[in-house]
Design an enzyme around this catalytic site. Structure first.
Site: not given
Ligand code: MRU
Length: 373
Positions: A66-68, A108, A215, A256, A266-267
């Site tokens: 996970r993470g963009a 996603r 996270q 994201d 973002n999250k």
């Molecule tokens: O649901 P996730 O864990 O994929 O969400 C991740 C985030 O919101 C991060 O802050 C974002 O992807 C930036 S990662 C460099």
């Protein structure tokens, strides 16, 4: 499965900056894609091996990765995997890649890095429509490696640009995980923090636990602790307390998607933090590479917000924490409007408002041009 696979990324990525800061959690090996299963951290460090496109889609959907930027890199390897396994003609492979892109993009919806990476892979494939299947296969694998390596380089550049924003003896608050695990290595929001620490600056990080997927507690705390960066883990509802006490100098989060007017997704919980930061006069920074910038959408309202299984809210680590049958909701991201963002930290420089014109300039300018404040 392997034991400790956290070695220098240089072992597996062709062009790489020498450092011991980055580590590898996405790798290509013997025609398969390896991932560190992030759902099991910090208790277990277990590798998953993706041998089919379905495995890759599942890994992204289920948040094994996970993470963009990390899901962008993973999707690029997913396309390479499809090519690696294809048996037919180049024309048939192009059709398979088109279908693979659709499946990966749907896994996603919020992080634009995913569709950005698959579009880049498909474009490369289409540009080689007259090549043999073998040449196309090799070309696509090379491109996936390049996407990884470029992401890592962008993380380092974000770190360098963001360093100047962290006050001496800075107390930084971050949300979710925008670290090495969310990228090809080092991270976006965590990059300036990691570099500040490595260069001997006194720094302390407040890590939001980031309910419901945790996270922050599971991943950011794990990464920072391994790196030796001083941190305090707090629950999400403690941020205001520490801000009011004057213990937070700035907030740095990842994104994201950053859209044309500078709004970001973002999250979930990021928007609330931005409101709190403004109420307390604390700078709120968003760190993101250009692969996260989407100028096709005018503002944050146009960003699709992923709605995840409410069971992720009613349970923790498989244990029910709410009455059985209760209604719950799980929007996985929220929108922070541009007026709450003090600056965007990109690989090309730090951008302050007004964002629209500067983002346009950045995205249309050659990478060597630095956007100045
Ligand atoms: O649901 P996730 O864990 O994929 O969400 C991740 C985030 O919101 C991060 O802050 C974002 O992807 C930036 S990662 C460099």
């Amino acid at each position: 499965m392997r034991g400790n696979y956290y070695g220098p990324l240089a072992v597996r990525v062709a062009f790489f900056m020498s450092t011991n800061t980055a580590y590898q959690h996405i790798w290509w090996e013997g025609g398969t894609l390896g991932l560190l299963d992030q759902r099991l951290l910090p208790q277990q460090e277990v590798a998953v091996q993706c041998t089919t496109l379905g495995d890759v889609v599942y890994a992204i959907q289920s948040m094994q990765v996970r993470g963009a930027p990390a899901i962008g890199c993973t999707a690029a390897y997913g396309m390479a995997l499809v090519a690696h396994q294809a048996l037919g003609s180049t024309a048939e492979l192009l059709a398979q890649l088109t279908a693979a892109k659709a499946a990966l993009d749907a896994s996603r919806p919020t992080a634009v890095n995913l569709a950005w990476a698959t579009a880049r892979m498909l474009q490369v494939a289409q540009a080689h429509a007259s090549a043999s299947p073998k040449v196309l296969r090799d070309t696509l694998l090379h491109e996936a490696h390049a996407i990884m390596a470029e992401d890592l380089a962008m993380c380092y550049a974000i770190g360098e640009h963001g360093l100047a924003l962290i006050p001496p003896r800075g107390h930084v608050l971050t949300h979710c995980n925008a670290g090495g695990l969310a990228t090809a290595g080092l991270g976006t929001a965590l990059a300036p923090i990691r570099l500040a620490y490595e260069r001997g600056r006194s720094i302390h990080v407040f890590v939001d636990e980031t309910r419901p997927f945790l996270q922050g507690a599971r991943l950011t705390a794990w990464e920072l602790q391994r790196a030796g960066v001083p941190l305090t883990l707090i629950t999400d509802n403690m941020s205001a307390y520490f801000m009011r006490k004057g213990e937070v100098d700035c907030v740095i989060v990842g994104a994201d998607r950053v859209v044309a007017n500078g709004d970001i997704a973002n999250k979930i919980g990021t928007y609330g933090l931005a409101v709190l930061a403004q109420a307390h006069g604390i700078p709120f920074y968003v760190a993101a590479p250009s692969s996260t910038i989407d100028l096709t959408l005018p503002d944050g309202d146009a960003i699709p917000i992923e709605q995840r299984d409410p069971a992720e809210v009613t349970t923790i680590a498989g244990h029910n924490i709410a009455p059985v049958g209760v209604q719950a909701a799980h929007p996985a991201f929220d929108i922070t409007p541009n007026h709450l963002i003090t600056a965007l930290i990109t690989e090309q420089g730090v951008i302050t408002p007004p964002y629209a014109s500067k983002l346009r300039q950045m995205m249309h300018a050659p990478a060597s041009i630095r956007v100045v404040r």
